[in-house]
Design a protein around this motif. Sequence first.
Motif, short mmCIF file in Angstrom:
data_model
loop_
_atom_site.label_atom_id
_atom_site.label_comp_id
_atom_site.label_asym_id
_atom_site.label_seq_id
_atom_site.Cartn_x
_atom_site.Cartn_y
_atom_site.Cartn_z
N ARG A 151 -3.97 3.71 -0.46
CA ARG A 151 -4.89 3.68 0.67
C ARG A 151 -5.63 5.00 0.83
O ARG A 151 -6.68 5.05 1.44
CB ARG A 151 -4.17 3.30 1.96
CG ARG A 151 -3.33 4.37 2.55
CD ARG A 151 -2.74 4.12 3.91
NE ARG A 151 -3.19 2.92 4.52
CZ ARG A 151 -2.56 2.31 5.51
NH1 ARG A 151 -1.47 2.82 5.99
NH2 ARG A 151 -3.03 1.20 6.03
N ALA A 152 -5.14 6.07 0.23
CA ALA A 152 -5.79 7.38 0.34
C ALA A 152 -7.02 7.48 -0.56
O ALA A 152 -7.84 8.37 -0.39
CB ALA A 152 -4.80 8.49 0.00
N LEU A 164 0.84 -1.19 0.00
CA LEU A 164 0.00 0.00 0.00
C LEU A 164 0.87 1.24 0.00
O LEU A 164 1.98 1.24 0.54
CB LEU A 164 -0.88 0.04 1.26
CG LEU A 164 -1.90 -1.07 1.43
CD1 LEU A 164 -2.57 -0.95 2.79
CD2 LEU A 164 -2.93 -1.00 0.33
N VAL A 165 0.37 2.29 -0.61
CA VAL A 165 0.98 3.61 -0.51
C VAL A 165 -0.11 4.59 -0.11
O VAL A 165 -1.28 4.38 -0.39
CB VAL A 165 1.66 4.09 -1.82
CG1 VAL A 165 2.84 3.23 -2.17
CG2 VAL A 165 0.68 4.16 -2.96
N ASP A 166 0.28 5.64 0.54
CA ASP A 166 -0.65 6.72 0.91
C ASP A 166 -0.23 7.94 0.10
O ASP A 166 0.69 8.66 0.47
CB ASP A 166 -0.57 6.99 2.41
CG ASP A 166 -1.62 7.97 2.88
OD1 ASP A 166 -2.14 8.74 2.04
OD2 ASP A 166 -1.92 7.98 4.09
N SER A 220 4.92 3.83 1.77
CA SER A 220 4.93 5.28 1.51
C SER A 220 6.25 5.93 1.91
O SER A 220 6.80 6.74 1.16
CB SER A 220 3.77 5.95 2.24
OG SER A 220 2.54 5.41 1.84
N SER A 221 6.75 5.59 3.09
CA SER A 221 8.02 6.18 3.55
C SER A 221 9.18 5.77 2.66
O SER A 221 10.07 6.57 2.38
CB SER A 221 8.30 5.76 5.00
OG SER A 221 7.31 6.30 5.85
N ALA A 248 -5.38 -2.16 7.07
CA ALA A 248 -4.14 -2.54 6.40
C ALA A 248 -3.02 -2.46 7.42
O ALA A 248 -2.88 -1.46 8.13
CB ALA A 248 -3.86 -1.62 5.23
N SER A 249 -2.24 -3.47 7.47
CA SER A 249 -1.10 -3.50 8.38
C SER A 249 -0.07 -2.47 7.94
O SER A 249 0.22 -2.35 6.74
CB SER A 249 -0.48 -4.89 8.37
OG SER A 249 0.74 -4.87 9.08
N PRO A 250 0.50 -1.74 8.88
CA PRO A 250 1.56 -0.78 8.53
C PRO A 250 2.76 -1.45 7.87
O PRO A 250 3.54 -0.80 7.19
CB PRO A 250 1.95 -0.17 9.88
CG PRO A 250 0.81 -0.44 10.79
CD PRO A 250 0.15 -1.69 10.29
#
Length: 171
Positions: free
Chosen positions: A144-145, A25-27, A160-161, A153-155
């Motif tokens: 995810r945004a 996932l990315v935000d 993203s970072s 969703a698990s971190p």
Amino acid sequence: MIRKVLMLIVLCASTMTMQAQKFALVDMDYILKNIPAYERANEQLAQVSKKWQAEVDVLQTEAQTMYKDYQKEVVFLSQEQKKARQDAIMEKEREAAELKKKYFGPEGELFKKRTALMSPIQEEIYTAVSEIADLRGYQLVLDRASDAGIIFASPKVDISSEVLSRLGYSN
């Protein structure tokens, strides 16, 4: 015995299939907020939008003033004068509408400017995400945004970072 071996083969095959489906996932909101060029582009767009809206507002105000003046003087005007004033008011309103469409329409100047400013940033992010996905073997990367129905969703799967780091920004 054969049954146990068959069961073991099925279990191994299903485990391998499940492992092959890697995702992340990315935000995008988080990423974009941490890219100074994106903030500058948004500021530029806001300034130019404000300027163009002021130009449209001037024409609309002129049309409204012309209409108010016409309403005050309508009883004193001849039919030709009424027609001329009505035509002038409609022309001013048409000018305002055309200017608004030129600046803010679906393919207007604001759209073109936004595309010119944002496309390089979006391409850079896409390239970074693509490189990370290739490196880590992800078949799917979701934003995810975008509220695409992700309830939890698990971190651990949020990259993203890492995308920001690859782009050269610290978070």
